[in-house]
Design a protein around this motif. Structure first.
Motif, short mmCIF file in Angstrom:
data_model
loop_
_atom_site.label_atom_id
_atom_site.label_comp_id
_atom_site.label_asym_id
_atom_site.label_seq_id
_atom_site.Cartn_x
_atom_site.Cartn_y
_atom_site.Cartn_z
N GLY A 76 22.86 6.76 11.82
CA GLY A 76 23.27 5.56 11.19
C GLY A 76 24.17 5.87 10.10
O GLY A 76 24.51 5.26 9.10
N THR A 107 27.64 6.85 10.11
CA THR A 107 28.70 6.26 10.13
C THR A 107 28.79 4.68 9.83
O THR A 107 29.53 3.95 9.13
CB THR A 107 29.48 6.31 11.46
OG1 THR A 107 29.64 7.75 11.75
CG2 THR A 107 30.95 5.49 11.38
N HIS A 133 27.87 17.91 10.04
CA HIS A 133 26.96 18.40 10.78
C HIS A 133 26.98 19.90 10.46
O HIS A 133 25.72 20.64 10.72
CB HIS A 133 27.27 18.41 12.12
CG HIS A 133 27.02 17.04 12.62
ND1 HIS A 133 25.35 16.42 12.74
CD2 HIS A 133 27.51 15.81 13.15
CE1 HIS A 133 25.55 15.22 13.12
NE2 HIS A 133 26.65 14.78 13.40
N1 LIG Z 1 29.24 -2.06 15.81
C1 LIG Z 1 27.95 -1.65 16.32
N2 LIG Z 1 27.33 -2.39 17.29
C2 LIG Z 1 26.00 -1.94 17.67
N3 LIG Z 1 25.49 -0.90 17.46
C3 LIG Z 1 26.15 -0.13 16.66
C4 LIG Z 1 27.26 -0.46 16.09
N4 LIG Z 1 27.57 0.69 15.34
C5 LIG Z 1 26.64 1.72 15.58
N5 LIG Z 1 25.77 0.97 16.35
C6 LIG Z 1 24.50 1.76 16.65
O1 LIG Z 1 23.93 2.23 15.48
C7 LIG Z 1 23.24 3.50 15.55
C8 LIG Z 1 23.86 4.43 14.36
O2 LIG Z 1 25.20 4.90 14.61
P1 LIG Z 1 26.04 5.53 13.74
O3 LIG Z 1 27.49 5.83 14.28
O4 LIG Z 1 26.18 4.87 12.27
O5 LIG Z 1 25.48 6.95 14.00
P2 LIG Z 1 26.05 8.27 13.29
O6 LIG Z 1 24.71 8.85 12.31
O7 LIG Z 1 27.41 8.19 12.52
O8 LIG Z 1 25.95 9.39 14.65
P3 LIG Z 1 27.01 10.47 14.78
O9 LIG Z 1 26.47 11.82 14.32
O10 LIG Z 1 26.96 10.37 16.23
O11 LIG Z 1 28.45 10.15 14.36
C9 LIG Z 1 23.57 4.03 16.72
O12 LIG Z 1 22.33 3.70 17.67
C10 LIG Z 1 24.82 3.13 17.26
O13 LIG Z 1 24.61 2.92 18.99
#
Ligand SMILES: Nc1ncnc2c1ncn2[C@@H]1O[C@H](COP(=O)(O)OP(=O)(O)OP(=O)(O)O)[C@@H](O)[C@H]1O
Ligand SMILES: [Mg+2]
Lengths: 246, 328
Positions: A40, A42, A202
């Motif tokens: 989560g 991003t 990361h």
């Molecule tokens: N617009 C959206 N609609 C539905 N689900 C979403 C959306 N954006 C993110 N998600 C979901 O929210 C969760 C967190 O996503 P996010 O992109 O914030 O992860 P992250 O920590 O940035 O991962 P990474 O290291 O891969 O970038 C994931 O399960 C993703 O599928």
């Protein structure tokens, strides 16, 4: 405290991507946000910059409540982000990319009657930023023709052109070679002397090197928060995240 | 490395020379045209070329496909015709009224449409322009099916009699060149630069603090105003304004002209408009159904020349050797 969030949460159609996140980002400090893929991170960035509207919680920027402010306004208030996928203007040159950022603060963005040469007075500042980040020799290269690492550096140069008070960097070193990683890490450490930086990263050795504070996110919630030493000793963190990394 | 730089810069100046020569040639041709062809035919081409160029300002430089530009073109034709016939204004004032009206319409339609993307944008512009069409059918001042007929051409600045064909022609040419000049400047300006950045990466532009919707709206209103310039001009040339100019077919026609010539190039829409108008002119006296033929031409072009005629030329080996770069 320049940027803080309380009880930040976001639901996507019933799925809770972020929940109960508290964050405090301080001036002249680097705050790292780490966590496994899909944690989560991003989404938190999107919430803080208002590219997504939070379902719950409050965000304060420089003592102002920005929970309901639009993303372009947030940028004008001094909170500027980069994107996880490199975000340059591919068919513009390096110089033009940086100038786009300079145009608005210099009130040269809405004139549709002036020739392009009117933007030349932004060149000295743009060239300075380009030189600071070691891109001088690519001044007239189109962004699309740059290597991946240099695209990311260009993105930082463009962001810095706004002289933001808070910088949000989403995996600025992802996909870079070792040399580039060191360069970018030192650039970030340098710019953080005069502003707050919140970065998703990361690469844990970089985080250990330059971050003053680390927050670990897992399944949308904060697992641990503190300096790198403390966080890396946390047994939960070790099993949940770092254990799998090492 | 130095070699490569050298070649590009010399090709670049070569292309600049070539462009200057081409521009002068086109200008001489346009000055001579009324003595070589039927003047009203050339004037019609110029009006539609300006209309298509105005449309392309939106499609080619901001990526918005409007399916409602007839409202601005035809609306301005009505405004200009009404001002000149009922209020007795001079032609230049009549045209300015047409432009202002089209810009106002553009502002209203733009405010509603600009937040939609892609096909929704096209649909909403179509729906709103259709509403305007029915308004023109119903309201008294537009005279329904008849339209506004026998609009006096009047005297330019109260001095130059536009009933003299050469005077009329050179007025049309001057307005056309001014219109193209405005478009060129608009695209190559600080504002145009931001439009380009929005087209290249909208999210990034937002993150740099730009209220992108306002820039898009600005481009939309400018495109509408210039379409209005073309429409007002047409009303004076033909001395009438009718429902044809506000109908959805007209919106389709300008899309056809622009795609045919090539979007995102300055000259493409002009070439496309010339071709379509010529084709319509030729077919008008033959037994072929015009719409079917233009439809077939359109299909052939979309299948064969995806970038449009001018776009394909720029991208061709010859075009590249001459230093042209296909627009992105
Ligand atoms: N617009 C959206 N609609 C539905 N689900 C979403 C959306 N954006 C993110 N998600 C979901 O929210 C969760 C967190 O996503 P996010 O992109 O914030 O992860 P992250 O920590 O940035 O991962 P990474 O290291 O891969 O970038 C994931 O399960 C993703 O599928
Ligand atoms: Mg992410």
């Amino acid at each position: 405290m320049v940027l803080s969030a309380r009880g930040l949460g976001k639901d996507f159609a019933g799925f809770t991507a972020v929940n109960g996140v508290d964050l405090d980002v301080e001036h002249a400090r680097i705050h790292a946000l780490i966590g496994p893929n899909g944690a989560g991170k991003t989404t938190v960035f999107n919430l803080l910059t208002k590219f997504l509207q939070p379902t719950r919680g409050r965000i304060m920027l420089l003592d102002q409540d920005i929970t309901k402010v639009k993303p372009d306004k947030i940028a004008r208030m001094g909170l500027v982000r980069s994107f996880q996928i490199s975000a340059v203007f591919p068919h513009l040159t390096v110089l033009e990319n940086v100038r786009i950022a300079l145009q608005r603060p210099n009130k040269l963005a809405t004139q549709f009657w002036l020739p392009l040469s009117s933007l030349d007075k932004l060149n000295p500042r743009a060239e300075e930023l380009i030189a600071d980040l070691g891109l001088s020799q690519y001044r007239d290269t189109r962004a699309t023709d740059l290597s991946y690492g240099r695209k990311r550096v260009l993105e930082i140069a463009t962001t810095l052109a706004l002289d933001p008070k808070v910088l949000l960097l989403d995996e600025p070193m992802a996909g870079m070679g070792g040399e580039d990683v060191a360069t970018v890490a030192s650039i970030i450490a340098d710019v953080a002397k005069t502003r707050a930086v919140l970065m998703v990263e990361h690469n844990l050795s970089v985080v250990a090197d330059i971050a003053h504070h680390v927050t670990v996110l897992q399944r949308g919630e904060i697992l641990a928060s503190g300096d790198y030493e403390t966080v890396s000793q946390n047994p939960q963190v070790r099993t949940a995240y770092m254990g799998t990394e090492d | 490395m130095t070699d490569a730089t050298h070649t590009t810069s010399s090709t670049f100046t070569g292309a600049r020379h070539l462009r200057t020569v081409m521009l002068i040639a086109i200008l001489i041709f346009l000055i001579a045209a009324p003595f070589l062809f039927y003047p009203i035919f050339v004037m019609k081409i110029l009006c539609f070329a300006l209309f298509a160029a105005a449309f392309n300002l939106l499609l080619g430089y901001t990526g918005f496909l409007s399916f409602g530009h007839a409202a601005f073109f035809g609306g301005a034709a009505y405004f200009t015709a009404h001002a000149m016939k009922e209020w007795g204004t001079t032609p230049e004032v009549g045209i300015l009224i047409g432009v202002a009206g089209a810009a106002a319409l553009g502002l209203v339609i733009g405010l509603i449409a600009i937040r939609r993307q892609g096909i929704y944008f096209a649909m909403i512009t179509l729906a709103l322009s259709q509403m305007f069409f029915f308004y023109c059918v119903q309201s008294a001042w537009t005279h329904g099916e008849d339209g506004i007929q026998s609009v006096p051409r009047g005297h330019l600045f109260g001095l130059i009699d536009l009933n003299v064909t050469t005077n009329m022609y050179f007025f049309v040419l001057a307005v056309f060149l001014i219109g193209i000049g405005i478009i060129w400047r608009f695209v190559n300006s600080p504002f145009g630069m931001i439009l380009k950045s929005i087209r290249e990466n909208e999210q990034r532009t937002v993150s740099l603090g730009y209220a992108v919707d306002r820039y898009k709206l600005g481009a939309f209103v400018m495109s509408a105003a210039l379409a209005g310039l073309a429409g007002g001009l047409k009303a004076i040339v033909f001395e009438f304004a009718t429902l044809t100019d506000v109908a959805w077919q007209m919106s389709g026609e300008v899309i056809l002209m622009t795609l045919l010539g090539g979007i995102g190039t300055m000259i493409g829409p002009v070439v496309g408009a010339s071709l379509v108008v010529t084709l319509q002119n030729e077919l008008a006296t033959s037994d072929f159904p015009v719409t079917i033929v233009t439809g077939l031409v359109f299909m052939a072009c979309v299948l064969l020349f995806r970038r449009g005629l001018v776009g394909e030329f720029y991208a061709s080996r010859l075009g590249r050797r001459l230093g042209f770069r296909p627009e992105q």
